[in-house]
Write an enzyme that holds these catalytic residues in place. Structure first.
Site, PDB file in Angstrom:
ATOM      1  N   CYS A 153       0.801  -1.227   0.000  1.00 27.33           N
ATOM      2  CA  CYS A 153       0.000   0.000   0.000  1.00 27.33           C
ATOM      3  C   CYS A 153       0.839   1.286   0.000  1.00 27.33           C
ATOM      4  O   CYS A 153       0.526   2.239  -0.729  1.00 27.33           O
ATOM      5  CB  CYS A 153      -0.955   0.003   1.197  1.00 27.33           C
ATOM      6  SG  CYS A 153      -0.256  -0.732   2.683  1.00 27.33           S
ATOM      7  N   HIS A 176      -3.049   6.105   4.805  1.00 29.46           N
ATOM      8  CA  HIS A 176      -1.610   6.295   5.018  1.00 29.46           C
ATOM      9  C   HIS A 176      -1.215   7.680   4.493  1.00 29.46           C
ATOM     10  O   HIS A 176      -1.676   8.109   3.426  1.00 29.46           O
ATOM     11  CB  HIS A 176      -0.792   5.266   4.220  1.00 29.46           C
ATOM     12  CG  HIS A 176      -0.867   3.861   4.744  1.00 29.46           C
ATOM     13  ND1 HIS A 176      -1.524   3.491   5.894  1.00 29.46           N
ATOM     14  CD2 HIS A 176      -0.310   2.710   4.259  1.00 29.46           C
ATOM     15  CE1 HIS A 176      -1.386   2.187   6.085  1.00 29.46           C
ATOM     16  NE2 HIS A 176      -0.652   1.683   5.102  1.00 29.46           N
TER      17      HIS A 176
HETATM   18  O1  25A Z   1       1.535 -12.181   4.620  1.00 34.51           O
HETATM   19  P1  25A Z   1       1.321 -10.792   4.100  1.00 34.51           P
HETATM   20  O2  25A Z   1       1.282 -10.737   2.611  1.00 34.51           O
HETATM   21  O3  25A Z   1       2.340  -9.822   4.658  1.00 34.51           O
HETATM   22  O4  25A Z   1      -0.127 -10.331   4.614  1.00 34.51           O
HETATM   23  C1  25A Z   1      -0.532 -10.533   5.953  1.00 34.51           C
HETATM   24  C2  25A Z   1      -1.925 -10.025   6.240  1.00 34.51           C
HETATM   25  O5  25A Z   1      -1.962  -8.652   5.940  1.00 34.51           O
HETATM   26  C3  25A Z   1      -3.301  -8.308   5.596  1.00 34.51           C
HETATM   27  C4  25A Z   1      -4.146  -9.525   5.386  1.00 34.51           C
HETATM   28  O6  25A Z   1      -5.062  -9.675   6.522  1.00 34.51           O
HETATM   29  C5  25A Z   1      -3.082 -10.632   5.428  1.00 34.51           C
HETATM   30  O7  25A Z   1      -3.607 -11.749   6.113  1.00 34.51           O
HETATM   31  N1  25A Z   1      -3.097  -7.475   4.451  1.00 34.51           N
HETATM   32  C6  25A Z   1      -2.515  -7.741   3.269  1.00 34.51           C
HETATM   33  N2  25A Z   1      -2.458  -6.671   2.496  1.00 34.51           N
HETATM   34  C7  25A Z   1      -3.016  -5.679   3.212  1.00 34.51           C
HETATM   35  C8  25A Z   1      -3.250  -4.296   2.983  1.00 34.51           C
HETATM   36  N3  25A Z   1      -2.882  -3.706   1.849  1.00 34.51           N
HETATM   37  C9  25A Z   1      -3.446  -6.204   4.463  1.00 34.51           C
HETATM   38  N4  25A Z   1      -4.038  -5.472   5.374  1.00 34.51           N
HETATM   39  C10 25A Z   1      -4.252  -4.167   5.086  1.00 34.51           C
HETATM   40  N5  25A Z   1      -3.854  -3.588   3.935  1.00 34.51           N
HETATM   41  P2  25A Z   1      -6.652  -9.406   6.492  1.00 34.51           P
HETATM   42  O8  25A Z   1      -7.126  -9.389   7.881  1.00 34.51           O
HETATM   43  O9  25A Z   1      -6.990  -8.286   5.600  1.00 34.51           O
HETATM   44  O10 25A Z   1      -7.231 -10.685   5.769  1.00 34.51           O
HETATM   45  C11 25A Z   1      -7.153 -11.958   6.276  1.00 34.51           C
HETATM   46  C12 25A Z   1      -8.159 -12.767   5.413  1.00 34.51           C
HETATM   47  O11 25A Z   1      -7.517 -13.952   4.981  1.00 34.51           O
HETATM   48  C13 25A Z   1      -8.304 -15.080   5.373  1.00 34.51           C
HETATM   49  N6  25A Z   1      -7.475 -16.245   5.552  1.00 34.51           N
HETATM   50  C14 25A Z   1      -6.536 -16.456   6.478  1.00 34.51           C
HETATM   51  N7  25A Z   1      -5.983 -17.665   6.329  1.00 34.51           N
HETATM   52  C15 25A Z   1      -6.596 -18.251   5.273  1.00 34.51           C
HETATM   53  C16 25A Z   1      -7.555 -17.339   4.768  1.00 34.51           C
HETATM   54  N8  25A Z   1      -8.326 -17.622   3.731  1.00 34.51           N
HETATM   55  C17 25A Z   1      -8.160 -18.841   3.144  1.00 34.51           C
HETATM   56  N9  25A Z   1      -7.272 -19.768   3.564  1.00 34.51           N
HETATM   57  C18 25A Z   1      -6.478 -19.510   4.613  1.00 34.51           C
HETATM   58  N10 25A Z   1      -5.589 -20.433   5.038  1.00 34.51           N
HETATM   59  C19 25A Z   1      -8.993 -14.623   6.604  1.00 34.51           C
HETATM   60  O12 25A Z   1     -10.151 -15.359   6.871  1.00 34.51           O
HETATM   61  C20 25A Z   1      -9.345 -13.198   6.264  1.00 34.51           C
HETATM   62  O13 25A Z   1     -10.483 -13.170   5.437  1.00 34.51           O
HETATM   63  P3  25A Z   1     -10.290 -16.176   8.247  1.00 34.51           P
HETATM   64  O14 25A Z   1     -11.458 -17.027   8.096  1.00 34.51           O
HETATM   65  O15 25A Z   1      -8.961 -16.876   8.558  1.00 34.51           O
HETATM   66  O16 25A Z   1     -10.465 -15.124   9.387  1.00 34.51           O
HETATM   67  C21 25A Z   1     -11.678 -14.472   9.514  1.00 34.51           C
HETATM   68  C22 25A Z   1     -11.795 -13.920  10.934  1.00 34.51           C
HETATM   69  O17 25A Z   1     -10.943 -14.592  11.876  1.00 34.51           O
HETATM   70  C23 25A Z   1     -10.094 -13.685  12.576  1.00 34.51           C
HETATM   71  N11 25A Z   1      -8.780 -14.318  12.665  1.00 34.51           N
HETATM   72  C24 25A Z   1      -7.773 -14.207  11.787  1.00 34.51           C
HETATM   73  N12 25A Z   1      -6.729 -14.939  12.194  1.00 34.51           N
HETATM   74  C25 25A Z   1      -7.096 -15.559  13.336  1.00 34.51           C
HETATM   75  C26 25A Z   1      -8.409 -15.177  13.651  1.00 34.51           C
HETATM   76  N13 25A Z   1      -9.057 -15.639  14.712  1.00 34.51           N
HETATM   77  C27 25A Z   1      -8.401 -16.484  15.519  1.00 34.51           C
HETATM   78  N14 25A Z   1      -7.146 -16.887  15.312  1.00 34.51           N
HETATM   79  C28 25A Z   1      -6.457 -16.468  14.225  1.00 34.51           C
HETATM   80  N15 25A Z   1      -5.212 -16.897  14.016  1.00 34.51           N
HETATM   81  C29 25A Z   1     -10.078 -12.431  11.751  1.00 34.51           C
HETATM   82  O18 25A Z   1     -10.065 -11.307  12.596  1.00 34.51           O
HETATM   83  C30 25A Z   1     -11.338 -12.480  10.942  1.00 34.51           C
HETATM   84  O19 25A Z   1     -12.346 -11.727  11.559  1.00 34.51           O
HETATM   85  O1  L14 Z   2       2.761  -5.835   2.176  1.00 38.91           O
HETATM   86  O2  L14 Z   2       1.056  -3.250   8.291  1.00 38.91           O
HETATM   87  O3  L14 Z   2       0.717  -5.482   1.568  1.00 38.91           O
HETATM   88  O4  L14 Z   2       0.431  -1.404   7.296  1.00 38.91           O
HETATM   89  C1  L14 Z   2       0.281  -4.024   3.824  1.00 38.91           C
HETATM   90  C2  L14 Z   2      -0.040  -3.481   5.181  1.00 38.91           C
HETATM   91  C3  L14 Z   2       2.354  -5.069   4.748  1.00 38.91           C
HETATM   92  C4  L14 Z   2       2.003  -4.463   6.107  1.00 38.91           C
HETATM   93  C5  L14 Z   2       1.592  -5.540   2.448  1.00 38.91           C
HETATM   94  C6  L14 Z   2       0.869  -2.571   7.277  1.00 38.91           C
HETATM   95  C7  L14 Z   2       1.156  -5.260   3.871  1.00 38.91           C
HETATM   96  C8  L14 Z   2       1.225  -3.182   5.939  1.00 38.91           C
END
Ligand code: 25A
Ligand code: L14
Length: 346
Positions: free
Chosen positions: A130, A250
């Protein structure tokens, strides 16, 4: 007539996934069938699309049969496991995680900057970080007109970038501190690390883990991704990424040194005409971009445009955008639109 498509959103219950679904609807993307997917935790929940409830299914390899476009935002681990499965079944994957961004076989695309690159995909296209996206949207028109010798950037990043739990932590901590309590921080700066710091009434000069060179991973994403998107492998980028107690949007203080001299009125003209950019810059009426104004909007807002005092080719900008929209969901949907318009689907 445009063909109607089957579109999967992986991570549909997350902060970004929700915005992806909203954006598909708001932009009238030609969706025949929406397939929201998440982990087994969320299977059976519903999301609302065009006024109807759609049930979330577990993201598994065979769920991608018949999918034309798959928007992923479920973290890098999920993307590594499932993107090839989706692409192998004929879908074009637009992946918002960091899993494939630096893979030379995967285009890293911001439509206003390097949209053409999307057409050379091999099944997977990466959506940049982002902070990188909003910076390159603002800099690309200046890069094309004046050249850029170096970039120095400090970010002021919203907590929604770190997910829903981080937003909750900011809200709860703020209320608690106002009531005279000091709850132990549990999420920020990085949920998986042992040490946590309060975000309410504070700023945290750490986003993501540290690399060996003293920069954080978020900072190095800005360095590496900017170089790849601008196709300028040596352009110097010096970032400092900071978390502030803002929910959405941001902000970035960006300083560049151009290659050729510039006049400020031409800088204004170039930025005002640039796709995806809105100039908000009127000091006399205290007008400049702020995250509260940018939240919910798809553009990148630029203001505080001024020449440096010491360096005649030095230019300062203040750049603000909604990190969940242009920084993630909106950029991903724009890439999908570009593929539809230019015949880039499979
Ligand atoms: O690894 P990266 O690339 O660095 O990205 C890490 C994280 O950053 C977020 C995104 O989280 C990602 O998981 N992200 C990425 N780019 C972003 C950006 N530009 C960004 N955030 C902001 N700006 P997210 O919260 O947006 O999305 C997570 C989604 O992914 C689903 N998911 C997770 N594991 C999965 C999966 N889907 C398919 N297969 C898998 N193995 C996740 O769904 C959510 O839709 P969910 O069902 O796992 O979770 C839904 C609810 O559960 C809570 N929760 C999450 N983790 C846990 C949990 N509850 C208990 N224990 C946990 N470990 C969540 O709060 C949600 O309400
Ligand atoms: O790489 O925590 O897309 O604000 C975007 C959200 C990394 C972390 C990514 C944050 C994520 C970032």
């Amino acid at each position: 007539m445009t063909k109607e498509l089957t579109v999967a959103v992986v991570g549909a219950t997350g902060a970004v996934g929700r915005k992806m679904i909203e954006t598909l609807e708001a932009r009238h993307f030609p969706v025949k069938t929406l397939v929201p997917m998440a982990s087994s935790r969320s299977a059976g929940k519903t999301v609302t699309f065009r006024g109807e409830k759609v049930t979330v299914i577990e993201a598994r390899p065979d769920a991608f049969e018949g999918v034309d476009v798959a928007l992923f935002s479920a973290g890098a681990k999920t993307s590594r496991a499932l993107s090839p499965e989706a692409a192998g079944r004929g879908a074009v994957v637009i992946d918002n995680s960091s899993a494939f961004r630096m893979d030379p076989d995967v285009p890293l695309v911001v439509p206003e900057v390097n949209g053409e690159a999307a057409l050379h995909h091999k099944g997977i296209i990466a959506n940049p970080n982002c902070s990188t996206i909003q910076m390159v949207v603002a800099l690309k028109p200046l890069y094309d007109r004046f050249g850029i010798e170096r970039i120095i950037v400090s970010t002021y990043q919203a907590v929604s970038g770190a997910g829903a739990r981080a937003v909750e932590e900011l809200m709860d901590q703020t209320r608690a501190r106002l009531a005279g309590e000091r709850p132990a921080p549990e999420v920020l700066p990085v949920s998986g690390l042992p040490v946590h710091h309060p975000i309410a009434f504070n700023v945290l000069p750490q986003i993501d883990v540290f690399e060996e060179n003293g920069f954080t991973k978020e900072e190095m994403k800005m360095v590496r991704e900017t170089r790849k998107i601008l196709d300028d492998p040596d352009i110097p980028v010096t970032p400092t990424c900071v978390r502030v107690p803002v929910v959405t949007g941001h902000s970035e203080a960006v300083y560049i040194e151009t290659k050729t001299p510039f006049e400020l009125d031409e800088v204004y003209r170039v930025l005002s005409r640039a796709p995806g950019v809105v100039v908000v810059d009127d000091p006399a009426s205290q007008d400049y971009p702020m995250p509260l104004d940018a939240a919910g909007r798809p553009e990148v807002f630029v203001g505080r445009i001024r020449r440096d005092l010491a360096h005649s080719r030095g230019l300062n900008l203040w750049v603000v955008s909604d990190n969940l929209l242009k920084g993630a969901a909106y950029n991903a949907v724009q890439i999908a639109e570009l593929l539809v318009e230019r015949g880039g689907l499979r």
